[in-house]
Design a protein around this motif. Structure first.
Motif, PDB file in Angstrom:
ATOM      1  N   GLY A  10      34.027  49.133  32.814  1.00 52.35           N
ATOM      2  CA  GLY A  10      34.975  48.030  32.662  1.00 52.35           C
ATOM      3  C   GLY A  10      36.414  48.500  32.604  1.00 52.35           C
ATOM      4  N   LEU A  11      36.650  49.580  31.866  1.00 50.51           N
ATOM      5  CA  LEU A  11      38.005  50.131  31.759  1.00 50.51           C
ATOM      6  C   LEU A  11      38.499  50.657  33.106  1.00 50.51           C
ATOM      7  CD1 LEU A  11      37.711  52.015  28.346  1.00 50.51           C
ATOM      8  CD2 LEU A  11      38.946  49.877  28.808  1.00 50.51           C
ATOM      9  N   ARG A  12      37.604  51.249  33.861  1.00 53.70           N
ATOM     10  CA  ARG A  12      38.000  51.759  35.180  1.00 53.70           C
ATOM     11  C   ARG A  12      38.339  50.630  36.135  1.00 53.70           C
ATOM     12  NH1 ARG A  12      34.666  57.295  36.288  1.00 53.70           N
ATOM     13  NH2 ARG A  12      35.580  58.363  34.507  1.00 53.70           N
ATOM     14  N   ILE A  13      37.539  49.580  36.114  1.00 51.90           N
ATOM     15  CA  ILE A  13      37.826  48.434  36.983  1.00 51.90           C
ATOM     16  C   ILE A  13      39.175  47.828  36.600  1.00 51.90           C
ATOM     17  CG2 ILE A  13      37.093  46.098  37.661  1.00 51.90           C
ATOM     18  CD1 ILE A  13      35.438  48.490  38.859  1.00 51.90           C
ATOM     19  N   LYS A  14      39.409  47.676  35.314  1.00 52.49           N
ATOM     20  CA  LYS A  14      40.692  47.119  34.857  1.00 52.49           C
ATOM     21  C   LYS A  14      41.854  48.012  35.301  1.00 52.49           C
ATOM     22  CE  LYS A  14      43.139  45.393  30.845  1.00 52.49           C
ATOM     23  NZ  LYS A  14      43.057  45.082  29.408  1.00 52.49           N
ATOM     24  N   ARG A  17      42.408  47.647  39.015  1.00 51.19           N
ATOM     25  CA  ARG A  17      42.986  46.326  39.288  1.00 51.19           C
ATOM     26  C   ARG A  17      44.473  46.297  38.943  1.00 51.19           C
ATOM     27  NH1 ARG A  17      44.246  42.395  35.980  1.00 51.19           N
ATOM     28  NH2 ARG A  17      42.950  43.069  34.228  1.00 51.19           N
ATOM     29  N   THR A  18      44.824  46.795  37.767  1.00 55.23           N
ATOM     30  CA  THR A  18      46.225  46.749  37.343  1.00 55.23           C
ATOM     31  C   THR A  18      47.099  47.691  38.178  1.00 55.23           C
ATOM     32  OG1 THR A  18      45.804  48.316  35.541  1.00 55.23           O
ATOM     33  CG2 THR A  18      45.716  45.970  34.999  1.00 55.23           C
ATOM     34  N   GLN A  24      43.066  39.256  37.206  1.00 52.73           N
ATOM     35  CA  GLN A  24      41.608  39.114  37.268  1.00 52.73           C
ATOM     36  C   GLN A  24      41.244  38.024  38.267  1.00 52.73           C
ATOM     37  OE1 GLN A  24      40.230  38.364  33.272  1.00 52.73           O
ATOM     38  NE2 GLN A  24      40.031  40.546  32.824  1.00 52.73           N
ATOM     39  N   ILE A  38      34.463  38.779  36.271  1.00 57.00           N
ATOM     40  CA  ILE A  38      35.362  39.941  36.237  1.00 57.00           C
ATOM     41  C   ILE A  38      35.779  40.231  34.797  1.00 57.00           C
ATOM     42  CG2 ILE A  38      37.655  40.821  36.893  1.00 57.00           C
ATOM     43  CD1 ILE A  38      35.594  40.921  39.176  1.00 57.00           C
ATOM     44  N   GLY A  39      36.115  39.206  34.048  1.00 53.79           N
ATOM     45  CA  GLY A  39      36.508  39.387  32.652  1.00 53.79           C
ATOM     46  C   GLY A  39      35.413  40.038  31.825  1.00 53.79           C
ATOM     47  N   GLU A  42      35.097  43.745  32.797  1.00 53.32           N
ATOM     48  CA  GLU A  42      36.188  44.542  32.235  1.00 53.32           C
ATOM     49  C   GLU A  42      36.045  44.744  30.728  1.00 53.32           C
ATOM     50  OE1 GLU A  42      40.073  43.222  33.400  1.00 53.32           O
ATOM     51  OE2 GLU A  42      39.742  43.745  35.492  1.00 53.32           O
ATOM     52  N   ARG A  43      35.453  43.800  30.046  1.00 54.63           N
ATOM     53  CA  ARG A  43      35.243  43.931  28.589  1.00 54.63           C
ATOM     54  C   ARG A  43      33.947  44.659  28.242  1.00 54.63           C
ATOM     55  NH1 ARG A  43      36.831  38.721  29.175  1.00 54.63           N
ATOM     56  NH2 ARG A  43      34.799  37.878  28.607  1.00 54.63           N
TER      57      ARG A  43
END
Length: 78
Positions: A10-14, A17-18, A24, A38-39, A42-43
């Motif tokens: 989740g942290l990698r996807i976030k 993305r950023t 999101q 997606i939320g 990411e969590r």
């Protein structure tokens, strides 16, 4: 040794993305999934399907190993 951690995924996807400057909502739209999905990914509340991991890999131009594996530190496709 752990190879997969849902929170790390989740942290990698976030992060990916950023780095692209996406919300999101925009990522969800690009991947054909819901904003809620997606939320939750990411969590660390939901694990994406293999098809979605492959779509994310292609979208972000990174390896599936980088998305999935805790100890993979490079985003390069190999």
């Amino acid at each position: 040794m752990d190879y997969f951690a849902q929170i790390e995924l989740g942290l990698r996807i976030k992060m990916l993305r950023t780095e692209k400057g996406l919300t999101q909502e925009k990522l969800a739209e690009a991947l054909g999934v819901s904003l809620e999905h997606i939320g939750k990914i990411e969590r660390g509340k939901r694990t994406p399907s293999l098809d979605l991991v492959i779509s994310m890999s292609k979208f972000f131009h990174t390896s599936t190993d980088y998305i999935l594996l805790v100890n993979c530190r490079t985003t390069e496709l190999g």
